[in-house]
Design a protein around this motif. Structure first.
Motif, PDB file in Angstrom:
ATOM      1  N   THR A  51      27.884  82.274  49.436  1.00  0.00           N
ATOM      2  CA  THR A  51      27.067  81.638  48.769  1.00  0.00           C
ATOM      3  C   THR A  51      25.849  81.707  49.148  1.00  0.00           C
ATOM      4  O   THR A  51      24.604  82.765  48.458  1.00  0.00           O
ATOM      5  N   SER A  52      25.498  81.841  49.939  1.00  0.00           N
ATOM      6  CA  SER A  52      23.626  82.291  50.617  1.00  0.00           C
ATOM      7  C   SER A  52      23.693  83.595  51.244  1.00  0.00           C
ATOM      8  O   SER A  52      22.476  83.608  50.089  1.00  0.00           O
ATOM      9  N   MET A  53      24.711  84.029  50.877  1.00  0.00           N
ATOM     10  CA  MET A  53      23.999  86.198  50.567  1.00  0.00           C
ATOM     11  C   MET A  53      23.652  86.810  49.306  1.00  0.00           C
ATOM     12  O   MET A  53      23.234  86.886  49.065  1.00  0.00           O
ATOM     13  N   LEU A  54      24.795  85.433  48.662  1.00  0.00           N
ATOM     14  CA  LEU A  54      24.714  86.176  46.418  1.00  0.00           C
ATOM     15  C   LEU A  54      23.502  86.166  46.641  1.00  0.00           C
ATOM     16  O   LEU A  54      22.578  86.165  46.040  1.00  0.00           O
ATOM     17  N   SER A  55      22.897  84.361  47.084  1.00  0.00           N
ATOM     18  CA  SER A  55      22.134  84.410  46.701  1.00  0.00           C
ATOM     19  C   SER A  55      20.629  84.535  46.917  1.00  0.00           C
ATOM     20  O   SER A  55      19.280  84.983  46.423  1.00  0.00           O
ATOM     21  N   GLN A  56      20.817  85.511  48.467  1.00  0.00           N
ATOM     22  CA  GLN A  56      19.372  85.512  48.980  1.00  0.00           C
ATOM     23  C   GLN A  56      19.278  87.475  48.063  1.00  0.00           C
ATOM     24  O   GLN A  56      18.464  87.867  47.418  1.00  0.00           O
ATOM     25  N   LEU A  57      20.719  87.405  47.411  1.00  0.00           N
ATOM     26  CA  LEU A  57      20.773  89.567  46.949  1.00  0.00           C
ATOM     27  C   LEU A  57      19.746  88.606  46.065  1.00  0.00           C
ATOM     28  O   LEU A  57      19.363  90.200  45.163  1.00  0.00           O
TER      29      LEU A  57
END
Ligand code: ADP
Length: 258
Positions: A51-57
């Motif tokens: 979730t955190s990687m997706l939102s950052q990307l």
């Protein structure tokens, strides 16, 4: 059409059949539960970082955030950790199936432990940890799957190096008993508190999540080691004290009973 039915010759055989069927379904239920919990653990372990990687990307793609090399590096590091998690999950599932697939030979256990000792010397040295090997100087042979036992001992020694501070000491040694061989690993590392001690062999359990994350652990090394030791009818015992160090004892029977 061949009749493949098993003839039943009386009430005692019916009772025996019922017992066997009940045992089988209990075993299946255990496997089913195991798979269910594995899925739960994995989902839990993957969701937060995903979730955190997706939102950052997404924020970078949408131009809300500038592309930042430091962030990319963080995402990259996290992906590396997750891919290590996948590899270790595979190893754990292999280890748990190992009781069916061990390749047993008569093995010189001193040679085996000494090989692991030599493999870890450079890593210990680079951390300024003194790694010693205690040779019992009596012949120690046991019927084991060599590669799998190397993996067990390596996982324990690798932790000892990981969780011991520079200046510390690790002693790896072998003890022979008429029925069993013991490989022990003592470290003067950070130790494990009583609140964590009962759980460290559970999969994905890390005593200190933030520290382990930093050291790159995913919490599967000890569960893999335990499953492999149990595939040999062996055990791993642990005593530990915070700030003093940890004593691991791997015990395997000298004669393998399939
Ligand atoms: P990890 O990948 O986190 O090292 P392990 O299953 O190998 O996973 O170990 C589980 C936890 O047990 C570790 O996170 C650590 O907290 C603790 N642990 C294992 N070995 C040692 C040790 N020799 N000294 C101190 N703590 C240890």
């Amino acid at each position: 059409d061949r009749d493949v039915r098993v003839p039943i010759r009386g009430p005692e055989e019916v009772r025996q059949l019922a017992v066997t069927l009940n045992d089988l379904s209990a075993e299946l239920k255990k496997q089913e539960d195991w798979r269910h919990h594995l899925m739960e653990d994995l989902t839990h372990e993957l969701r937060t970082p995903m979730t955190s990687m997706l939102s950052q990307l997404e924020a970078m793609i949408d131009g809300i955030y500038e592309v930042d090399i430091q962030w990319l590096q963080q995402i990259y590091d996290e992906l590396i950790r997750l891919s290590r998690l996948m590899t270790d999950m595979e190893k754990l599932s292999e280890a748990e199936a190992a009781r069916f697939t061990v390749h047993i030979k008569r093995v010189n256990m001193i040679n085996l432990a000494e090989q692991v000792y030599r493999n870890f010397l450079p890593m210990a040295k680079s951390k300024d940890i003194k790694l010693r090997f205690m040779n019992p100087n009596v012949p120690c042979y046991a019927e084991v799957d060599r590669d799998k036992m190397v993996q067990v001992v390596s996982n324990i020694v690798s932790n000892a190096v990981k969780y011991t501070n520079p200046g510390g000491m690790i002693t790896l040694g072998v003890d022979w008993r008429p029925e069993t061989t013991i490989i022990y690993c003592h470290d003067t590392g950070i130790g494990i508190g009583p609140q964590d001690l009962p759980y460290v062999f559970n999969r994905l359990y890390r005593a200190d999540k933030s520290r382990s994350r930093f050291s790159g652990g995913v919490g599967l090394g000890l569960s893999i080691a335990k499953a492999l030791a149990e595939a040999h009818d062996g055990t791993i015992e642990l005593e530990s004290e915070v700030g003093i160090g940890s004593h691991f004892r791997i015990t395997v029977p000298n004669v393998y009973k399939s």
